[in-house]
Write a protein that holds these residues in place. Sequence first.
Motif, PDB file in Angstrom:
ATOM      1  N   THR A 134      44.519  40.913  43.751  1.00 33.45           N
ATOM      2  CA  THR A 134      43.220  41.466  44.099  1.00 33.45           C
ATOM      3  C   THR A 134      42.189  40.895  43.147  1.00 33.45           C
ATOM      4  OG1 THR A 134      44.277  43.493  44.802  1.00 33.45           O
ATOM      5  CG2 THR A 134      41.902  43.596  44.371  1.00 33.45           C
ATOM      6  N   VAL A 191      38.959  40.042  40.880  1.00 31.26           N
ATOM      7  CA  VAL A 191      37.894  40.737  40.174  1.00 31.26           C
ATOM      8  C   VAL A 191      36.690  39.809  40.187  1.00 31.26           C
ATOM      9  CG1 VAL A 191      37.152  41.647  37.953  1.00 31.26           C
ATOM     10  CG2 VAL A 191      39.507  41.964  38.710  1.00 31.26           C
ATOM     11  N   LEU A 203      39.737  41.931  32.490  1.00 30.34           N
ATOM     12  CA  LEU A 203      39.308  42.106  33.878  1.00 30.34           C
ATOM     13  C   LEU A 203      38.751  40.815  34.468  1.00 30.34           C
ATOM     14  CD1 LEU A 203      37.519  45.581  33.723  1.00 30.34           C
ATOM     15  CD2 LEU A 203      39.863  45.084  34.418  1.00 30.34           C
ATOM     16  N   TRP A 263      41.699  38.123  35.179  1.00 35.46           N
ATOM     17  CA  TRP A 263      42.850  38.913  35.615  1.00 35.46           C
ATOM     18  C   TRP A 263      44.039  38.014  35.891  1.00 35.46           C
ATOM     19  CZ3 TRP A 263      44.031  43.694  34.996  1.00 35.46           C
ATOM     20  CH2 TRP A 263      45.014  44.308  35.755  1.00 35.46           C
ATOM     21  N   VAL A 267      35.111  47.717  39.862  1.00 35.23           N
ATOM     22  CA  VAL A 267      36.524  47.353  39.727  1.00 35.23           C
ATOM     23  C   VAL A 267      37.274  48.578  39.234  1.00 35.23           C
ATOM     24  CG1 VAL A 267      38.189  45.844  38.586  1.00 35.23           C
ATOM     25  CG2 VAL A 267      35.917  44.973  39.185  1.00 35.23           C
ATOM     26  N   LEU A 298      41.123  50.268  38.226  1.00 31.26           N
ATOM     27  CA  LEU A 298      42.539  50.097  37.912  1.00 31.26           C
ATOM     28  C   LEU A 298      43.170  51.473  37.754  1.00 31.26           C
ATOM     29  CD1 LEU A 298      42.547  47.287  35.171  1.00 31.26           C
ATOM     30  CD2 LEU A 298      42.552  47.025  37.652  1.00 31.26           C
ATOM     31  N   VAL A 334      45.207  47.983  41.829  1.00 35.43           N
ATOM     32  CA  VAL A 334      43.861  47.437  41.697  1.00 35.43           C
ATOM     33  C   VAL A 334      43.024  47.795  42.914  1.00 35.43           C
ATOM     34  CG1 VAL A 334      42.496  45.341  41.389  1.00 35.43           C
ATOM     35  CG2 VAL A 334      44.732  45.543  40.290  1.00 35.43           C
ATOM     36  N   ASN A 335      41.844  48.358  42.663  1.00 32.92           N
ATOM     37  CA  ASN A 335      40.891  48.687  43.726  1.00 32.92           C
ATOM     38  C   ASN A 335      41.514  49.504  44.857  1.00 32.92           C
ATOM     39  OD1 ASN A 335      38.828  47.413  42.372  1.00 32.92           O
ATOM     40  ND2 ASN A 335      39.119  45.462  43.421  1.00 32.92           N
ATOM     41  N   HIS A 362      50.588  45.416  40.671  1.00 32.88           N
ATOM     42  CA  HIS A 362      50.407  44.374  39.666  1.00 32.88           C
ATOM     43  C   HIS A 362      51.165  44.784  38.402  1.00 32.88           C
ATOM     44  CE1 HIS A 362      46.658  42.389  41.482  1.00 32.88           C
ATOM     45  NE2 HIS A 362      47.082  43.281  42.361  1.00 32.88           N
TER      46      HIS A 362
END
Length: 344
Positions: A39, A41, A102, A105, A139, A141, A157-158, A165
Motif C-alpha cells: 500500500t 504512502v 512512512l 515504506w 496515512v 497504520l 496499512v490504510n 505488512h
Amino acid sequence: MTWKERRLISLLSAILGLLAAVLLIVLGIRYRESRPEPTPVSKPETGEITEQEQAPYFSALTYYNGSTTLNFSLNSKGNWIWRDDPSFPLDDTVVLSILSVLSNWAPQEILTDAESVQAADWTHPLGSLTATTSEGTVVRLLFGRPTEDGSAHYVRVNNDGTMVHVVPDDVYDLLCIPIYDMMILPEVPELTEDRIDSIRVSRAKSETNSTNTPESMLFTAYRMGETVTWRYGGADITYEPLLRALLNDLKALGTLACKIYRPSPEAVSICGYDAPTATVQVVYADGSEMQTLRLTVGNPLPDGTGNYVWLNDDTTIYTLAPSVLDTILKLSANGLDGPVLPAA
C-alpha cells in the motif's frame, strides 16, 4: 543432412525461440498482476524524502503505543511541536524518524493469505498511527501482534484488510519512546576542575542532623599558575578522596533526565524541593566572567534509581543517577572523612 533439412531445423528453432519469448512475457504479466502490491504512502513526485525534508511534507502525526497517545504538528514557523504543550522544548528526532519510515515504506514481507491476515489479531491491536501530509493525504497504520520470532510486527496499512505488512520491531519501538525522552535538555556547562572557583555543599536544617556535620561546606580553589590548591576552613584538602570524587561527579551533571515538565506545586513538594536533601552551588569561569550553577537534590525516586533534582531556577523536575549524586549525598550527610573542620 541436406541444406533443405538444415533450413527446416533453423526455421523450427526460430519459431521455438519466439514461442518461448512470448511465454515468458505472458508469465511475467500474470506474475505482476497477481503479486501483492505494498500500500503506497504518498511521496513527492521525484526523489526520496530525507529526515531533514520531512517538515514541509508532513504536517501532523498522532500515534498510540498501547498506553499513551502523542500528538505532534508543524507550527507556523515550520517546527514540530507537541500539541499537548506547544512550549515543550521538543527534540524532533523521533518524529522525523517515524516520518522517514512512512515516506520510505519498505516492509520485510507482505502476506495476503486469509490465515495470516486473521492471525495478526486486529481485534487487540498494540498501537496505531495516523500521519497527515501537507496536501491532506492521511496515512494510517494499525499494529497487530508481533511475529513468532518477536523481531517484527504485523501492520495493516490504510485499513486494507486484504493484506498484512511485516515491519521490523524498531518501527513500533519508536512509538514507545516517552515524551520526556524527546525533550531538549538544558545545557549544563562542563564543570572541569580548571574552571571551578568554589563549591558549596549544603543541606536543609533538620533536628536529625548530626551535631558534628556542618550544614554548609565551602571548598575554595586557589591557583598559582597551573597548580590548584583546594582549601576548606583554612586546611589543604586538595587530595581529600571525597573532594576528588566530588570534582569527578560534577562533570556528569549533564546526564540528567526529565521527570516532570511543568510540575504542580504538590508534585514539587512531594519530590522534596521544600526540604532538599542537599544543595550544591558551583562558581565557575565562563570565559572572562564568573557564573553560578545551583543543583538542588530532592527525595530519592521510589525505585531507587536516583533522586529528583532541580537546576538553577528551572521548575522542571529532573533526575540524576546514584553514581552522580553519591558523593554529594555523603558530604551532605557526614561531611568529610576524619575530623570535621569548622564551616567556612
